[in-house]
Design a protein around this motif. Structure first.
Motif, PDB file in Angstrom:
ATOM      1  N   ILE A  11      -9.746   5.716   5.084  1.00  0.00           N
ATOM      2  CA  ILE A  11      -9.368   5.748   3.551  1.00  0.00           C
ATOM      3  C   ILE A  11      -7.952   6.310   3.610  1.00  0.00           C
ATOM      4  O   ILE A  11      -7.659   7.469   4.168  1.00  0.00           O
ATOM      5  CB  ILE A  11     -10.534   6.555   3.026  1.00  0.00           C
ATOM      6  CG1 ILE A  11     -11.757   5.780   2.939  1.00  0.00           C
ATOM      7  CG2 ILE A  11      -9.970   6.721   1.357  1.00  0.00           C
ATOM      8  CD1 ILE A  11     -12.969   6.585   2.581  1.00  0.00           C
ATOM      9  N   ILE A  12      -7.109   5.639   3.002  1.00  0.00           N
ATOM     10  CA  ILE A  12      -5.594   6.197   2.947  1.00  0.00           C
ATOM     11  C   ILE A  12      -5.206   5.596   1.782  1.00  0.00           C
ATOM     12  O   ILE A  12      -5.836   4.843   0.957  1.00  0.00           O
ATOM     13  CB  ILE A  12      -4.864   5.782   4.029  1.00  0.00           C
ATOM     14  CG1 ILE A  12      -4.715   4.401   3.883  1.00  0.00           C
ATOM     15  CG2 ILE A  12      -5.146   6.289   5.440  1.00  0.00           C
ATOM     16  CD1 ILE A  12      -3.452   3.588   5.068  1.00  0.00           C
ATOM     17  N   GLY A  13      -3.904   6.281   1.319  1.00  0.00           N
ATOM     18  CA  GLY A  13      -3.103   5.685   0.097  1.00  0.00           C
ATOM     19  C   GLY A  13      -2.234   4.695   0.504  1.00  0.00           C
ATOM     20  O   GLY A  13      -1.671   4.426   1.539  1.00  0.00           O
ATOM     21  N   GLU A  14      -1.847   3.841  -0.634  1.00  0.00           N
ATOM     22  CA  GLU A  14      -0.728   3.022  -0.374  1.00  0.00           C
ATOM     23  C   GLU A  14       0.597   3.626   0.135  1.00  0.00           C
ATOM     24  O   GLU A  14       1.303   3.021   1.000  1.00  0.00           O
ATOM     25  CB  GLU A  14      -0.357   2.366  -1.668  1.00  0.00           C
ATOM     26  CG  GLU A  14       0.629   1.206  -1.706  1.00  0.00           C
ATOM     27  CD  GLU A  14       0.832   0.577  -2.807  1.00  0.00           C
ATOM     28  OE1 GLU A  14       1.977  -0.298  -2.844  1.00  0.00           O
ATOM     29  OE2 GLU A  14       0.268   0.658  -3.907  1.00  0.00           O
ATOM     30  N   SER A  15       0.832   4.721  -0.271  1.00  0.00           N
ATOM     31  CA  SER A  15       2.022   5.373   0.318  1.00  0.00           C
ATOM     32  C   SER A  15       2.093   5.625   1.803  1.00  0.00           C
ATOM     33  O   SER A  15       3.083   5.384   2.625  1.00  0.00           O
ATOM     34  CB  SER A  15       2.509   6.678  -0.543  1.00  0.00           C
ATOM     35  OG  SER A  15       1.324   7.664  -0.312  1.00  0.00           O
ATOM     36  N   ASP A  16       0.573   5.818   2.097  1.00  0.00           N
ATOM     37  CA  ASP A  16       0.342   6.048   3.779  1.00  0.00           C
ATOM     38  C   ASP A  16       0.799   4.686   4.583  1.00  0.00           C
ATOM     39  O   ASP A  16       1.439   4.909   5.626  1.00  0.00           O
ATOM     40  CB  ASP A  16      -0.789   6.390   4.003  1.00  0.00           C
ATOM     41  CG  ASP A  16      -1.147   7.843   3.610  1.00  0.00           C
ATOM     42  OD1 ASP A  16      -0.371   8.704   3.125  1.00  0.00           O
ATOM     43  OD2 ASP A  16      -2.320   8.278   3.338  1.00  0.00           O
ATOM     44  N   ILE A  17       0.645   3.735   4.068  1.00  0.00           N
ATOM     45  CA  ILE A  17       0.735   2.540   4.990  1.00  0.00           C
ATOM     46  C   ILE A  17       2.415   2.312   5.022  1.00  0.00           C
ATOM     47  O   ILE A  17       2.765   1.745   5.870  1.00  0.00           O
ATOM     48  CB  ILE A  17      -0.007   1.486   3.872  1.00  0.00           C
ATOM     49  CG1 ILE A  17      -1.321   1.300   4.227  1.00  0.00           C
ATOM     50  CG2 ILE A  17       0.518   0.074   4.605  1.00  0.00           C
ATOM     51  CD1 ILE A  17      -2.212   0.273   3.364  1.00  0.00           C
ATOM     52  N   ARG A  18       2.861   2.606   4.053  1.00  0.00           N
ATOM     53  CA  ARG A  18       4.354   2.255   3.878  1.00  0.00           C
ATOM     54  C   ARG A  18       5.119   3.093   4.637  1.00  0.00           C
ATOM     55  O   ARG A  18       6.536   2.792   4.879  1.00  0.00           O
ATOM     56  CB  ARG A  18       4.684   1.834   2.411  1.00  0.00           C
ATOM     57  CG  ARG A  18       4.053   1.065   1.623  1.00  0.00           C
ATOM     58  CD  ARG A  18       4.565  -0.217   1.272  1.00  0.00           C
ATOM     59  NE  ARG A  18       3.882  -1.163   0.165  1.00  0.00           N
ATOM     60  CZ  ARG A  18       2.928  -1.925   0.825  1.00  0.00           C
ATOM     61  NH1 ARG A  18       2.702  -2.116   2.031  1.00  0.00           N
ATOM     62  NH2 ARG A  18       2.355  -2.477  -0.235  1.00  0.00           N
ATOM     63  N   GLU A  87      -8.310  -1.378  -1.837  1.00  0.00           N
ATOM     64  CA  GLU A  87      -8.823  -1.559  -0.495  1.00  0.00           C
ATOM     65  C   GLU A  87      -8.100  -2.556   0.261  1.00  0.00           C
ATOM     66  O   GLU A  87      -8.086  -2.559   1.475  1.00  0.00           O
ATOM     67  CB  GLU A  87     -10.391  -2.592  -1.054  1.00  0.00           C
ATOM     68  CG  GLU A  87     -11.273  -1.869  -1.422  1.00  0.00           C
ATOM     69  CD  GLU A  87     -12.510  -2.585  -2.110  1.00  0.00           C
ATOM     70  OE1 GLU A  87     -13.669  -2.187  -2.475  1.00  0.00           O
ATOM     71  OE2 GLU A  87     -12.275  -4.012  -2.224  1.00  0.00           O
ATOM     72  N   ILE A  88      -7.070  -3.251  -0.360  1.00  0.00           N
ATOM     73  CA  ILE A  88      -6.162  -4.176   0.481  1.00  0.00           C
ATOM     74  C   ILE A  88      -5.332  -3.072   1.150  1.00  0.00           C
ATOM     75  O   ILE A  88      -5.068  -3.365   2.672  1.00  0.00           O
ATOM     76  CB  ILE A  88      -5.175  -4.877  -0.291  1.00  0.00           C
ATOM     77  CG1 ILE A  88      -5.934  -6.010  -1.227  1.00  0.00           C
ATOM     78  CG2 ILE A  88      -3.885  -5.551   0.495  1.00  0.00           C
ATOM     79  CD1 ILE A  88      -5.361  -6.785  -2.232  1.00  0.00           C
ATOM     80  N   ASP A  89      -5.001  -1.837   0.724  1.00  0.00           N
ATOM     81  CA  ASP A  89      -4.124  -0.753   1.402  1.00  0.00           C
ATOM     82  C   ASP A  89      -4.963  -0.468   2.801  1.00  0.00           C
ATOM     83  O   ASP A  89      -4.580  -0.276   3.751  1.00  0.00           O
ATOM     84  CB  ASP A  89      -4.002   0.327   0.771  1.00  0.00           C
ATOM     85  CG  ASP A  89      -2.834  -0.136  -0.513  1.00  0.00           C
ATOM     86  OD1 ASP A  89      -2.211  -0.873  -0.333  1.00  0.00           O
ATOM     87  OD2 ASP A  89      -2.923   0.581  -1.371  1.00  0.00           O
TER      88      ASP A  89
END
Length: 100
Positions: A11-18, A87-89
Motif C-alpha cells: 500500500i503506497i500513494g501515487e507520489s511514491d510510485i513517481r 489500486e492502479i498505483d
C-alpha cells in the motif's frame, strides 16, 4: 529463476510510485502504464482479470494468467474483481517489486 510470491499487500500513494526515492524508473512505470492502457478493452480505466492477463502477456510474463491473479490479490483492496483508482498505483508498485 526463483518465483517471488508476496504474502502481504503493498500500500503506497501515487507520489511514491513517481518518486525516484522508491527506485521507480520513470520509463519503466510509463511502459507498464502503456501496456495497461492498451489492454483496457472497454477503455473504462479499470482492469479486470482478462485485461490484466493481456497486459501481463504484453509485458513478457511467463505465466500471464497466474500473474494477473497475483495482481488482483495484491492490488484489489475492495475485492470487486477490478483494479481501479488508487489500486492502479498499488498495482504498478507491485509489478515493479516483482521485476517488471
Amino acid at each position: 529463476m526463483p518465483v517471488i510470491i508476496p504474502n502481504s499487500r503493498i500500500i503506497i500513494g501515487e507520489s511514491d510510485i513517481r518518486s525516484k526515492g522508491v527506485g521507480a524508473d520513470d520509463d519503466v512505470v510509463e511502459k507498464i502504464m502503456k501496456k495497461l492502457r492498451e489492454a483496457d478493452g472497454d477503455k473504462d480505466g479499470r482492469y479486470n482479470k482478462n485485461e490484466l492477463k493481456s497486459a501481463m502477456r504484453n509485458l513478457g510474463a511467463l505465466f500471464p494468467g497466474w500473474r494477473a491473479q497475483r495482481c488482483l490479490a495484491n492490488a484489489d483492496l475492495n475485492n470487486d474483481g477490478l483494479i481501479s483508482g488508487h489500486e492502479i498505483d498499488i498495482l504498478v508498485k507491485y509489478l515493479r517489486s516483482v521485476g517488471f
